[in-house]
Design a protein around this motif. Structure first.
Motif, PDB file in Angstrom:
ATOM      1  N   LEU A  93      -4.609  10.979  -5.039  1.00 12.61           N
ATOM      2  CA  LEU A  93      -4.252  10.530  -6.369  1.00 12.61           C
ATOM      3  C   LEU A  93      -5.384  10.798  -7.355  1.00 12.61           C
ATOM      4  O   LEU A  93      -5.160  11.238  -8.486  1.00 12.61           O
ATOM      5  CB  LEU A  93      -3.946   9.028  -6.309  1.00 12.61           C
ATOM      6  N   VAL A  94      -6.599  10.565  -6.923  1.00 13.81           N
ATOM      7  CA  VAL A  94      -7.763  10.793  -7.781  1.00 13.81           C
ATOM      8  C   VAL A  94      -7.915  12.280  -8.093  1.00 13.81           C
ATOM      9  O   VAL A  94      -8.185  12.663  -9.230  1.00 13.81           O
ATOM     10  CB  VAL A  94      -9.045  10.243  -7.118  1.00 13.81           C
ATOM     11  N   GLN A 135       3.366  14.578  -2.070  1.00 11.37           N
ATOM     12  CA  GLN A 135       4.669  13.931  -2.187  1.00 11.37           C
ATOM     13  C   GLN A 135       4.759  12.690  -1.333  1.00 11.37           C
ATOM     14  O   GLN A 135       4.297  12.679  -0.204  1.00 11.37           O
ATOM     15  CB  GLN A 135       5.768  14.896  -1.729  1.00 11.37           C
ATOM     16  N   LYS A 136       5.385  11.668  -1.857  1.00 12.21           N
ATOM     17  CA  LYS A 136       5.532  10.461  -1.068  1.00 12.21           C
ATOM     18  C   LYS A 136       6.750  10.530  -0.147  1.00 12.21           C
ATOM     19  O   LYS A 136       6.983   9.649   0.653  1.00 12.21           O
ATOM     20  CB  LYS A 136       5.633   9.258  -1.984  1.00 12.21           C
ATOM     21  N   PHE A 143      -4.942   2.211   9.628  1.00 15.10           N
ATOM     22  CA  PHE A 143      -4.318   1.899   8.368  1.00 15.10           C
ATOM     23  C   PHE A 143      -5.186   2.344   7.189  1.00 15.10           C
ATOM     24  O   PHE A 143      -4.720   2.985   6.262  1.00 15.10           O
ATOM     25  CB  PHE A 143      -4.179   0.379   8.384  1.00 15.10           C
ATOM     26  N   ARG A 144      -6.439   2.027   7.283  1.00 20.99           N
ATOM     27  CA  ARG A 144      -7.364   2.330   6.197  1.00 20.99           C
ATOM     28  C   ARG A 144      -7.556   3.831   5.984  1.00 20.99           C
ATOM     29  O   ARG A 144      -7.711   4.292   4.855  1.00 20.99           O
ATOM     30  CB  ARG A 144      -8.706   1.664   6.496  1.00 20.99           C
ATOM     31  N   ARG A 199      -4.647   8.648   0.755  1.00 20.29           N
ATOM     32  CA  ARG A 199      -3.698   8.509  -0.342  1.00 20.29           C
ATOM     33  C   ARG A 199      -4.410   8.338  -1.685  1.00 20.29           C
ATOM     34  O   ARG A 199      -4.026   8.937  -2.689  1.00 20.29           O
ATOM     35  CB  ARG A 199      -2.809   7.293  -0.065  1.00 20.29           C
ATOM     36  N   ILE A 200      -5.448   7.557  -1.681  1.00 21.46           N
ATOM     37  CA  ILE A 200      -6.209   7.338  -2.910  1.00 21.46           C
ATOM     38  C   ILE A 200      -6.915   8.618  -3.341  1.00 21.46           C
ATOM     39  O   ILE A 200      -6.898   8.995  -4.516  1.00 21.46           O
ATOM     40  CB  ILE A 200      -7.243   6.198  -2.734  1.00 21.46           C
ATOM     41  N   LEU A 219      -4.842   5.156   4.016  1.00 23.38           N
ATOM     42  CA  LEU A 219      -4.955   4.652   2.667  1.00 23.38           C
ATOM     43  C   LEU A 219      -5.983   5.439   1.861  1.00 23.38           C
ATOM     44  O   LEU A 219      -5.744   5.821   0.715  1.00 23.38           O
ATOM     45  CB  LEU A 219      -5.380   3.188   2.757  1.00 23.38           C
ATOM     46  N   ASP A 220      -7.128   5.678   2.479  1.00 25.62           N
ATOM     47  CA  ASP A 220      -8.185   6.442   1.819  1.00 25.62           C
ATOM     48  C   ASP A 220      -7.668   7.805   1.392  1.00 25.62           C
ATOM     49  O   ASP A 220      -7.941   8.282   0.300  1.00 25.62           O
ATOM     50  CB  ASP A 220      -9.370   6.629   2.773  1.00 25.62           C
ATOM     51  N   LEU A 280      -5.572  14.482  -8.162  1.00 24.48           N
ATOM     52  CA  LEU A 280      -4.525  14.824  -9.119  1.00 24.48           C
ATOM     53  C   LEU A 280      -4.928  14.383 -10.523  1.00 24.48           C
ATOM     54  O   LEU A 280      -4.754  15.106 -11.485  1.00 24.48           O
ATOM     55  CB  LEU A 280      -3.207  14.152  -8.724  1.00 24.48           C
ATOM     56  N   ARG A 281      -5.502  13.214 -10.604  1.00 22.36           N
ATOM     57  CA  ARG A 281      -5.891  12.705 -11.914  1.00 22.36           C
ATOM     58  C   ARG A 281      -6.957  13.591 -12.559  1.00 22.36           C
ATOM     59  O   ARG A 281      -6.927  13.853 -13.757  1.00 22.36           O
ATOM     60  CB  ARG A 281      -6.439  11.287 -11.796  1.00 22.36           C
ATOM     61  N   PHE A 299       0.815  -1.203   0.000  1.00 25.80           N
ATOM     62  CA  PHE A 299       0.000   0.000   0.000  1.00 25.80           C
ATOM     63  C   PHE A 299       0.855   1.261   0.000  1.00 25.80           C
ATOM     64  O   PHE A 299       0.343   2.363   0.037  1.00 25.80           O
ATOM     65  CB  PHE A 299      -0.934  -0.004   1.211  1.00 25.80           C
ATOM     66  N   GLY A 300       2.164   1.077   0.029  1.00 26.85           N
ATOM     67  CA  GLY A 300       3.051   2.230  -0.087  1.00 26.85           C
ATOM     68  C   GLY A 300       3.520   2.838   1.223  1.00 26.85           C
ATOM     69  O   GLY A 300       4.084   3.924   1.227  1.00 26.85           O
TER      70      GLY A 300
END
Lengths: 159, 159
Positions: A104-105, A136-137, A93-94, A100-101, A97-98, A107-108, A61-62
């Motif tokens: 990304l979305v 940034q990661k 954890f979740r 992070r997703i 994760l949410d 940005l897309r 999951f990065g």
DNA sequence: GTAATTCCTAAACCTAACTTCAGCTCAAGA
DNA sequence: TCTTGAGCTGAAGTTAGGTTTAGGAATTAC
């Protein structure tokens, strides 16, 4: 194949698919704490199979090893973690994760309007928004793009 | 501030927010191809401002430099890229991106049912699915989890 | 014309997440 | 008992994506 008094590093490696060297590295990073037998060899709890699995999945999951160490700290010290312990970690954890997703979305969604339109170097480009940059990661000493586009108007004058 | 005959590396750095050293590194990686002036200094096209911007944005999306080089290869060699050229690249770019997001979401959907239920080390755990493992980012010499869980039944026997 | 910048190269250094190697010791099977 | 395989340590190597440094050379600013 040891049945009591802990399992060996080789067996743990076999069960998890990890390399022995990786497990030793994880110990050095504080992700697992084996004890030693009389001869100085590492002995692990059976529950560490699950612990290693968690590490591997979290990596998919990065998450970085320090981050994963943080997740694992919330596990109980003395006893073997229960399903409830894992479920609790999972919630934490979740949410990471949410986030992070979502980033990304977002940005897309800016992509089509931005690269597509050719505005890449203009200050009004959403992909230049500092908020989005925070996505940034932080992996390695990557340059963190501290920009100052004051003079940002001539980008279109291609010869 | 040069107005014709190309721009200097310092100016390009100023316009993009990149470090001069990063730009030189990108040249070494084949992401940009400046020429040299009489004194041996690099000269860039104005259009390289946009090129650098593309690199930075692609990195935010998690693409590696070799991948980005692949995207850039589709740009025209001789002339300055037009909006259409960027739009074309963007399409390619976007499909990769969609795939990446989809993978991440799929992994997330397995999370609640899997870590939550405590099944982490069982062979039927979806997070162990080789298909999902292919989601590796391949960064550095990370162990690629070539597993063989034949004997995968005793994981629940914690002492 | 000179001083201050900028630029050049090559090599070394950096982090993360490991692997590999050298040189030994420990443990298990016949 | 002997041999092989597994484990040990510490140091060095690897990859990605850069930065820093050293020691010059070219450009620009005054």
């Amino acid at each position: 194949m040891p049945q009591s008094a802990g399992i060996s590093i080789g067996y743990l490696a076999e069960r998890t698919g990890l390399a022995v060297s990786a497990i030793r590295y994880y110990e050095a990073q504080g992700l697992v704490e084996p004890w030693r037998n009389a001869g100085g060899q590492r002995r692990f709890h059976r529950a560490d199979i699950r612990r290693m699995s968690f590490i591997m999945i979290a990596q998919q999951f990065g998450f970085s090893l320090p981050e994963i160490r943080g997740f694992l700290r919330s596990l109980p010290g003395g006893r073997t973690p229960t399903k409830e312990d894992w479920a609790c970690i999972s919630e934490n954890f979740r949410s990471h994760l949410d986030q992070r997703i979502e980033t990304l979305v977002k940005l897309r969604d800016n992509l089509d309007g931005c690269i597509g339109c050719g505005c890449l170097s203009l200050p009004n480009c959403k992909l230049y928004n500092p908020e989005d940059r925070a996505a940034q990661k932080g992996q390695g000493p990557r340059y963190l793009m501290g920009d100052s586009p004051e003079t940002e108007t001539a980008a279109e004058n291609d010869p």
